[in-house]
Design a protein around this motif. Sequence first.
Motif, PDB file in Angstrom:
ATOM      1  N   VAL A  63       0.840  -1.193   0.000  1.00  0.00           N
ATOM      2  CA  VAL A  63       0.000   0.000   0.000  1.00  0.00           C
ATOM      3  C   VAL A  63       0.879   1.249   0.000  1.00  0.00           C
ATOM      4  O   VAL A  63       1.826   1.360   0.775  1.00  0.00           O
ATOM      5  CB  VAL A  63      -0.917   0.022   1.247  1.00  0.00           C
ATOM      6  N   ILE A  64       0.564   2.167  -0.908  1.00  0.00           N
ATOM      7  CA  ILE A  64       1.200   3.483  -0.914  1.00  0.00           C
ATOM      8  C   ILE A  64       0.178   4.439  -0.298  1.00  0.00           C
ATOM      9  O   ILE A  64      -0.806   4.811  -0.949  1.00  0.00           O
ATOM     10  CB  ILE A  64       1.584   3.927  -2.335  1.00  0.00           C
TER      11      ILE A  64
ATOM     12  N   GLU B  77      -0.676   8.991  10.408  1.00  0.00           N
ATOM     13  CA  GLU B  77       0.582   9.740  10.444  1.00  0.00           C
ATOM     14  C   GLU B  77       1.317   9.638   9.111  1.00  0.00           C
ATOM     15  O   GLU B  77       2.014  10.567   8.698  1.00  0.00           O
ATOM     16  CB  GLU B  77       1.482   9.219  11.575  1.00  0.00           C
ATOM     17  N   GLN B  78       1.154   8.497   8.428  1.00  0.00           N
ATOM     18  CA  GLN B  78       1.849   8.300   7.142  1.00  0.00           C
ATOM     19  C   GLN B  78       1.285   9.215   6.066  1.00  0.00           C
ATOM     20  O   GLN B  78       1.975   9.590   5.124  1.00  0.00           O
ATOM     21  CB  GLN B  78       1.747   6.840   6.690  1.00  0.00           C
ATOM     22  N   TYR B  79       0.007   9.598   6.193  1.00  0.00           N
ATOM     23  CA  TYR B  79      -0.598  10.518   5.224  1.00  0.00           C
ATOM     24  C   TYR B  79       0.097  11.883   5.261  1.00  0.00           C
ATOM     25  O   TYR B  79       0.129  12.599   4.264  1.00  0.00           O
ATOM     26  CB  TYR B  79      -2.083  10.721   5.533  1.00  0.00           C
ATOM     27  N   LYS B  80       0.650  12.227   6.408  1.00  0.00           N
ATOM     28  CA  LYS B  80       1.264  13.547   6.587  1.00  0.00           C
ATOM     29  C   LYS B  80       2.695  13.595   6.054  1.00  0.00           C
ATOM     30  O   LYS B  80       3.283  14.663   5.942  1.00  0.00           O
ATOM     31  CB  LYS B  80       1.259  13.925   8.078  1.00  0.00           C
ATOM     32  N   LYS B  81       3.260  12.412   5.743  1.00  0.00           N
ATOM     33  CA  LYS B  81       4.671  12.368   5.332  1.00  0.00           C
ATOM     34  C   LYS B  81       4.829  12.578   3.835  1.00  0.00           C
ATOM     35  O   LYS B  81       3.919  12.371   3.066  1.00  0.00           O
ATOM     36  CB  LYS B  81       5.285  11.030   5.759  1.00  0.00           C
TER      37      LYS B  81
END
Length: 609
Positions: free
Chosen positions: A319-320, A605-609
């Motif tokens: 998943v990306i 949190e990964q969405y913010k990176k």
Amino acid sequence: MKKELAWKNTTDFLDYLNKTYAKLHTDYENLFWVSYMYDHTVDKKKDTAMNARDAFRANSSLLEQTRTFIKTTKGTNKERLLLWERFFSLYQTPTEALQLKDTIAILESKIQQTRADRTQGYIDPTNKKFVASSVNGIKNLMATADDEKVRKACFDALQTMSEPLLDDFLNLIKLRNDYAKLLGYEDFYAYKLNIEEGMTKKEVFGIFDTIYEKTKYGFKEIRELEKKQKGLRKPWNFSYMISGSFTKEEDPYYPFENALALWGRSFSALGIDFKGGTLQLDLLEREGKYNNGFCHWPTLVSFEGSKRIPGKSNFTCNVIVGDIGDAVDGMNTLFHEGGHAAHLLNSEMKDVCVNHEYAPMSTAWAETQSMFLDTVFSSIEWRMRYAKKTDGTPYPFELFERKVRTLHPIAPLGMMGIMMVMYFEKALYEEKNLTTEKIKTIAKKVFLKYTDRSEASLGLLEIPHIYAWESTCSYHGYGLAELSLSQWREYFYNKYGYIVDNPKVGKEMMHVWKYGGAKTFPEFVKLATGKKLSPNAYIKSVTGTINQKLARAKKRIADLKKVKPYKKPINFNAQIKMVHGKQEIANNKKGFDKMAEVYGKWIKEQYKK
């Protein structure tokens, strides 16, 4: 290795076989996971461990001893010995072939290393600068990017990405064929089919030739559609123009931070239990990580006397986070690979040789389990109950209806993608004077036949399965599984009226799972559905009219509304760990729901990176 005289009786011999093979299997699989997830420095150790495992499988002395004990043994132990006889018989290999297998393993590792290390990305059509992106990211852009120039740039990138692999791939094909011929087969595809399914190329490809002839009419409908949608058949346009808008429209209904909870609730509602097993899940894309989902079992279900020892399962996808459509793919993996995991963690067979995904396990039967659970996730009744936006808005039937009406022309072509890979590999291994140029020519020719696009593509060379021993010449398993799962779904709908959230369905599946790989694919299909394998249910499901499909969907939604949603705490009867490479993100020591909450927050949190 024990000498023959050291085995005092059948029980002693069976104990030796199980403990020895289980350890060899675990030694290899633990290194396999490390190699494919984050560290190729273990590849030499991995290949050495695989060679040790393969030498045990091919040990002719153990086969002879098994047959000796069979002559003097009765009852349950004789049945167990017969499983080992079948197992050893499948892997009998001349010494020179074992040496060749070592060479093949080293070359496969080299190819995997090249695939992991090569430059991946595309040229931005606006500023002409290189944009780094994984193969999965490039494919996703081809399906969702609004700018045709970007889609074309991604397509062009895929046409050259496999170039660094071709010389080694050519050698790999030749070596695999040499291996098969040493064992008495015409080519490697014939060898794999016999080992995995006990079937011939004529039997298997005869089935799919029939399906091709009965469904290819869909290509004519696509050509008619192209008169209204100019450029539809261009390979960089097709997915976007056919379903790209639906991919975008559906994406908000599948926030990936909710994926674990939805998977857990769905499997629990089906009554699926992991029988005390251990699960390790690695779900996000990472540089250097193998770019396709899979499920393996580093520790097999085994027995110490009458005590059952639960197994362990690892599964993964790519998943990306934030890419449109990737959350759906990730959720689908939880159902697909989770189905694989549940299948073999539910085995009750005492002998580890039938408790893993390798022969004598049928690839087609193993894929039937995972793909059946895919269909639970993809069904309209599941979506209407579970798929929701973050604000709670449920998936609308109106969207489903528009999608059915739009995609109806391609419905009968659903098997073409699977057949394309099958016939590509078949042609490669049957070609007498194969060259790298012929590999590309065959890839383009097969692509055109099974897609009817306006231009050829080398995209088949980006199918990861063709480079690994276990998965090469095995894509037929997905095709046969489509037939058997359609037959199984028809059986369940006729018997119960609904499948989603039906614990009776899960109970019947687990009843079949307890046999591990102890039966053949045809035997399993008959056991599960009461009928011999037939393509009829599949063909019926993909060739119906729009009105028939919509009426069927409405009935299934109405039937499911009569069933109360699952509200109990999720308990898979398993120890579960969510990881990202070497990093542990969450576990279920405080419960599945807590784990899903922690993992969901990490995903956000990964969405913010």
